[in-house]
Scaffold this active site. Structure first.
Site, PDB file in Angstrom:
ATOM      1  N   VAL A  81       0.806  -1.193   0.038  1.00  0.00           N
ATOM      2  CA  VAL A  81      -0.138  -0.469   0.032  1.00  0.00           C
ATOM      3  C   VAL A  81       1.161   1.451  -0.183  1.00  0.00           C
ATOM      4  O   VAL A  81       2.138   1.101   0.806  1.00  0.00           O
ATOM      5  CB  VAL A  81      -1.225  -0.217   1.401  1.00  0.00           C
ATOM      6  CG1 VAL A  81      -1.731   0.961   1.320  1.00  0.00           C
ATOM      7  CG2 VAL A  81      -1.509  -0.973   0.971  1.00  0.00           C
ATOM      8  N   THR A  99       2.718  -2.163   3.457  1.00  0.00           N
ATOM      9  CA  THR A  99       3.277  -1.344   3.603  1.00  0.00           C
ATOM     10  C   THR A  99       4.421  -0.989   3.295  1.00  0.00           C
ATOM     11  O   THR A  99       5.104  -1.130   3.070  1.00  0.00           O
ATOM     12  CB  THR A  99       3.564   0.093   5.497  1.00  0.00           C
ATOM     13  OG1 THR A  99       4.703   0.214   5.452  1.00  0.00           O
ATOM     14  CG2 THR A  99       2.060  -0.396   6.210  1.00  0.00           C
ATOM     15  N   ASP A 100       4.352   0.547   2.367  1.00  0.00           N
ATOM     16  CA  ASP A 100       5.693   1.009   1.283  1.00  0.00           C
ATOM     17  C   ASP A 100       6.592   1.638   2.729  1.00  0.00           C
ATOM     18  O   ASP A 100       5.626   1.684   4.065  1.00  0.00           O
ATOM     19  CB  ASP A 100       5.294   2.371   0.469  1.00  0.00           C
ATOM     20  CG  ASP A 100       5.764   2.635  -0.016  1.00  0.00           C
ATOM     21  OD1 ASP A 100       7.528   1.851  -0.635  1.00  0.00           O
ATOM     22  OD2 ASP A 100       5.519   2.835  -1.217  1.00  0.00           O
ATOM     23  N   SER A 101       7.547   1.818   2.307  1.00  0.00           N
ATOM     24  CA  SER A 101       8.300   2.016   3.758  1.00  0.00           C
ATOM     25  C   SER A 101       8.008   3.498   4.611  1.00  0.00           C
ATOM     26  O   SER A 101       7.375   4.722   4.193  1.00  0.00           O
ATOM     27  CB  SER A 101       9.750   2.903   2.999  1.00  0.00           C
ATOM     28  OG  SER A 101      10.715   3.347   4.081  1.00  0.00           O
TER      29      SER A 101
END
Length: 295
Positions: free
Chosen positions: A186, A221-223
């Protein structure tokens, strides 16, 4: 485990990852997720490093012009070489639809500007990765291709409506279900015409809830060290909100200790229910159960 591939040789990489797997199994008696950002093209942490002699690709867009067989071959080639080094999750393929020519971060990382084509091509690349024994991660949900900003450096917006993304951006993520076991990453984009505010997608239960078969899909999650998050949220606040939104794996918080402590405290005081915690834990265990002795 986080490492800079350009600081180590191929042999050192293999040894580091093997030692990490052994150490983790001794501690937890479970395999560890070992992930890599290897899309092919501009985002290829191994292939674009001088110390690695690996196949290189111009871009997903260039491969996409050759059709689904070429996309599958690229995915399978990448999957096989990342598997050789010990990785079991690849943060690829890019499943964005490149609808905004001024997008500063996606561009040719996407297979196509046509949603139906992007869906078929991303699905083929994901299948190639999966057939190599690596879990593919379709990204960047709910679609980063229409933004005019880069979420690495601050808020990025898509002004698409829910109906618009259902007919475009969500199609590649729906096609991902045909690959079998896969993950969804995401993004941190804000969708005010869907949520009514600027909340990044990773922290929005409304957006994360749009993921097809979210109850059985590993959601990453993305970073969390990207500025779309760190400019507004503390590491602890972002971690708890992302978990509450439905994300299972919280990737690279800016301050890992703060994020860990915040999630632990939220579980202890009931802010995060045991049912919510068990849901992610069981999902993670089910994915790890598919690994061949943690390899």
């Amino acid at each position: 485990v986080y490492m800079k591939a350009n600081l180590v040789s191929e042999d050192q990489t293999k040894k580091l990852l093997e030692n990490t797997k052994t150490m983790y199994k001794e501690i937890a008696d479970l395999p560890i997720f070992l992930t890599v950002d290897e899309e092919g093209g501009s985002v290829a942490r191994l292939a674009n490093t001088e110390t690695f002699d690996l196949p290189k690709y111009e871009s997903a867009a260039a491969v996409g012009k050759k059709g689904t067989d070429a996309a599958y071959k690229m995915g399978n080639t990448i999957g096989n070489y990342v598997k050789k080094y010990g990785f079991n999750i690849d943060f690829a393929p890019d499943a964005d639809v490149n609808t905004n020519p001024n997008n500063p971060v996606i561009g040719t990382r996407a297979f196509s500007s046509d949603a139906a084509k992007a869906a078929e091509l991303a699905k083929s690349a994901g299948k190639g990765i999966a057939d190599a024994g690596v879990i593919p991660t379709f990204k960047h949900f709910p679609g980063h291709g229409d933004t005019a900003e880069d979420s690495h450096t601050g808020f990025a917006y898509s002004y698409r409506t829910l109906e618009e993304i259902k007919g475009c951006e969500l199609l590649p993520f729906e096609a991902a279900s045909e690959v079998g076991q896969h993950a969804i990453m995401v993004s941190h984009i804000s969708m005010p015409n869907v949520t009514g505010d600027d909340t990044p997608a990773t922290l929005s239960e409304q957006i994360v809830g749009l993921i097809p078969d979210a109850d059985h899909t590993l959601i990453i999650t993305d970073s969390l060290s990207m500025e779309a998050i760190t400019d507004t949220y503390s590491s602890g606040e972002a971690a708890v909100k992302a978990f509450q939104a439905g994300c299972d794996v919280l990737l690279m918080p800016y301050d890992f200790v703060e994020a860990y402590d915040a999630v632990l405290a939220a579980c202890k005081d009931g802010t995060i229910s045991m049912e919510r915690l068990d849901k992610s834990v069981n999902k993670i265990l089910s994915y790890k159960a598919g690994f061949d002795n943690g390899k």
